[in-house]
Design a protein around this motif. Structure first.
Motif, short mmCIF file in Angstrom:
data_model
loop_
_atom_site.label_atom_id
_atom_site.label_comp_id
_atom_site.label_asym_id
_atom_site.label_seq_id
_atom_site.Cartn_x
_atom_site.Cartn_y
_atom_site.Cartn_z
N GLU B 27 38.36 45.15 44.65
CA GLU B 27 37.10 44.52 45.10
C GLU B 27 35.94 45.48 44.90
OE1 GLU B 27 39.58 42.33 48.66
OE2 GLU B 27 37.78 43.46 49.19
N SER B 48 42.86 35.48 36.83
CA SER B 48 43.58 36.43 37.68
C SER B 48 44.91 36.85 37.04
CB SER B 48 43.79 35.83 39.07
OG SER B 48 44.41 34.59 38.98
N SER B 63 43.96 37.64 42.85
CA SER B 63 43.40 36.41 43.43
C SER B 63 42.77 36.68 44.78
CB SER B 63 44.45 35.30 43.61
OG SER B 63 45.58 35.53 42.85
N TYR B 66 39.49 38.44 44.19
CA TYR B 66 38.51 37.46 43.72
C TYR B 66 38.01 36.59 44.88
CZ TYR B 66 39.03 38.16 38.61
OH TYR B 66 39.00 38.65 37.34
N ALA B 70 34.22 36.54 46.12
CA ALA B 70 33.55 35.24 46.00
C ALA B 70 32.93 34.87 47.34
CB ALA B 70 34.54 34.17 45.54
N ILE B 75 30.74 36.64 43.02
CA ILE B 75 31.20 35.85 41.88
C ILE B 75 31.41 34.42 42.33
CG2 ILE B 75 32.37 37.84 40.80
CD1 ILE B 75 35.03 36.62 41.78
N VAL B 77 34.00 31.32 41.93
CA VAL B 77 35.35 30.96 41.47
C VAL B 77 35.44 29.45 41.44
CG1 VAL B 77 37.81 31.13 41.95
CG2 VAL B 77 36.32 33.05 42.50
N PRO B 83 36.45 33.10 36.77
CA PRO B 83 35.36 33.44 37.70
C PRO B 83 34.15 33.95 36.91
CG PRO B 83 37.42 34.54 38.31
CD PRO B 83 37.63 33.96 36.95
#
Lengths: 456, 456
Positions: B27, B48, B63, B66, B70, B75, B77, B83
């Motif tokens: 992250e 992913s 995932s 993400y 998100a 980002i 998704v 993404p």
């Protein structure tokens, strides 16, 4: 018919024993009824024929009066229809404590030198820019921002000032301000931090600036202005506030010798470039800032080109002052509104500022030509000065004229204008009126000059 | 594929010898690449599965990473698609000299206590109000205006403050300001004119306010705050700045006894009503201003409810201060932008402010509940305080914890948060974090509390 009472009042207002022509009296009376609320916006006025009958005057008197106040924006005259009171009277409420106008009530004609034509404000372009900016700007730009102001505007404006004013500008040295006043105030505060105590101003000059300098904790000292501008050899201060391109309010252009002397002087020069956008007869005078960016603070504004209500200006400061200015800004108001700043960046980027200036420059130039021509013709004992640029000129009255009395008589006719002494730290017996034509539409010029002719 | 280099960098950033889980490292690495410019807005990130293969981690790690970023807004998704880096990262550039955050680069999570959710700003309503106002406002309103601010806003706002805050408000006593900071500064300047020299502040309190008071030429003295708020018996100053409804940052509510004592005290009370709009568990605490309008200056702002970038606030002053405040305003910036003011008047008049507050109050309350629940569960050794109102809470750390070290460790994870000592004039050994949830979306809360749990 809602205007019966008003008609009676108009009738009562006409006084055949007064020296003013009935037409002028009628204009005054109608405007007074409008500002007094007796004729609210939307009211239909009597047709000129019927009003002429009611008032026992010729129809020509009424039609000319209607035409004049229509030109001034008070009523709308449509062919074949009754005139209608407009929703947009020049109902200028400047009840600021420091405003020095002698006109307490709403003026009929505003000949203040610093007043731009508000009807020229590009409302649609501004609304479109705001809409676009609001749709596109990232959330982060809605937060507190850089106290120097919005990045995008600093970038656009730096390029613009280089292109249009030949300024030595980079985005890092620009600070976006809430108008010229705040720019001047911040610069003075930063100078005070460095030990400055006295700021010289041109005498005469804009009186509001004196209060701003004093509010920043500095002493104001006046230096006389002649036809070549301020004399740098007489400076005894840490900094000086000047209007070198078009001295306010005399219109003098700082002579090349004095420009050199001013740049060779040791203090900080605060350059108020208030009306460089409106220069009519030759190329704009270059900025001092370009020649000495390490000693000149350059101050600009949208108040003359767009509208004072935007409260949007800027300053270009020597690098060693920018940090102190940003700190002062953060302490006093945490920076300015980003959406407005970004909208102005957009107006520059899309060429709208240039287009607007081309339009308004042409308009103001035509007004100036008409006004100068009428003044020269109808007031041959006066001299017209300072007409090369800006939104105002200086009407020098015959020696011995009582300037205050002229201003007072014009105020009685509800014409707002300032005498030159308003702008003097040391009042002088050189009577003159500072006449702004920013709010004087072309059709209204003849009537305004008639009033001046009657009064002077 | 544009992300090859970025993928390599992500790979290089993962360090299996570090104690942080790979998910957290990933992250951080992605966010760093976004703020660093390596992953510009619009960049498609690898799916992913394929990123997991490249990085030799499990697909679940990618995932989850993400999903977390998100939730934080970095980002987007979309189901079944790669993404995409968002154009609206929390790229908060607060490089103000007086901002005390320890996070120099753009933070990944902004837990600053004074930060509202900028994504909730009603852009469409604001754009519509601006458009309407620009279409309807008379030309005269585009001029310099009353230094107390736009008439229409003063009228709407006075009625609003009476209705919603029970304030003793009339349009004549209201001054529209460029935000809370300017309101405080102007009030201090007006007090200084009357001979004031010292302003007491709560200790702890908002540090920026100290600079503003000092900038107005007054001395700042701290008075300790306990669970009942400030103790008026300890006041030795001409005026005091208080947050009685929800003390910033401790969240204490001024007790009834102390309210009475404060009102009986002889000096001027500056009442900062910064977050009364967000009160969750009971009716809002009434204003002090209502009880003593001749001795209380009430200060409000749109920075917590709409956006700091509007720079729009107000003050309600005792009648004998308003004139001095207006004069100061005229001297320092010639008043504020009228179009914005009138647009806000419109938002009040059309009920949009109320609707917006209902929406955001519900949202913030839900965040608060989730955050308090997670903190209580995951950090049982800490105590959560001051949760009845506002956009922040106080997380008291176990005695002996090094507050600075915790803030620093969070900064290393690019989480911007302030320790309680940031807001203390006299630092104390009572470690606590002041955690704002204005920018903490509900899906991001779990991850944020995980980070706190890892760090504290």
């Amino acid at each position: 018919m809602p205007t019966n009472r008003a008609t009676l009042e108009l009738f009562a207002a006409l006084d055949r024993s007064r020296p003013e022509p009935l037409r002028a009296q009628l204009e005054d009376a109608i405007c007074a009824a409008i500002t007094g609320g007796g004729l609210p916006p939307g009211t239909r006025l009597p047709a000129s024929r019927s009003l002429a009958e009611s008032l026992h005057v010729s129809r020509g008197v009424v039609s000319e009066a209607y035409a004049q106040i229509a030109a001034e924006g008070w009523i709308e005259v449509r062919h074949g229809a009754a005139p209608v009171v407009r929703a947009v009277p020049a109902n200028i409420k400047r009840d600021s404590p420091s405003l020095c106008s002698v006109v307490a009530e709403a003026p009929r004609l505003d000949l203040t030198a610093t007043a731009p034509d508000l009807s020229a404000f590009p409302r649609r372009a501004w609304a479109a820019a705001l809409r676009k900016v609001l749709a596109e700007m990232p959330d982060a730009a809605l937060d507190y921002g850089d106290p120097r102001g919005d990045d995008e505007l600093r970038t656009e404006l730096a390029a613009y000032l280089v292109r249009v004013r030949g300024a030595a500008a980079s985005p890092e040295d620009l600070v976006i301000t809430s108008g010229y006043t705040q720019g001047l105030w911040l610069a003075c505060r930063a100078l005070k931090r460095r030990g400055a105590t006295r700021v010289a101003v041109e005498d005469p000059s804009l009186d509001d600036a004196w209060g701003t300098i004093r509010s920043a904790g500095l002493e104001v000292v006046g230096v006389p202005v002649d036809e070549h501008g301020i004399d740098p050899s007489r400076l005894d201060a840490d900094a000086v506030l000047v209007t070198p391109a078009h001295q306010f309010p005399t219109g003098a252009v700082l002579s090349p010798e004095r420009r050199r002397a001013l740049l060779a002087w040791g203090g900080i020069v605060l350059e108020d470039d208030y009306d460089s956008e409106y220069r009519y007869d030759r190329a704009p005078v270059g900025t001092l800032q370009r020649l000495a960016p390490d000693r000149v603070v350059y101050l600009g504004t949208t108040s003359k080109t767009l509208a004072p209500a935007l409260r949007l200006g800027w300053l270009l400061a020597p690098k060693d002052l920018t940090e102190a200015i940003a700190q002062e800004r953060w302490a006093v108001d945490s920076g300015g509104p980003a959406i407005n700043a970004r909208a102005y960046a957009r107006l520059i980027a899309t060429g709208e500022v240039d287009r607007h200036l081309r339009r308004t420059r042409r308009e103001y130039r035509e007004r100036r030509d008409l006004l100068v021509e009428a003044l020269t013709r109808q007031l041959p004992s006066c001299t017209v000065d300072g007409v090369a640029a800006g939104l105002h000129l200086l009407l020098r009255l015959p020696p011995g004229t009582d300037e205050d009395a002229v201003v007072r008589r014009l105020a009685e006719r509800r014409i707002r204008v300032n005498g030159l002494n308003t702008y003097r730290l040391a009042p002088k017996d050189e009577p003159a009126l500072v006449i702004g034509y920013g709010r004087l539409s072309k059709p209204a010029i003849a009537g305004a000059v008639d009033q001046l002719e009657l009064t002077v």
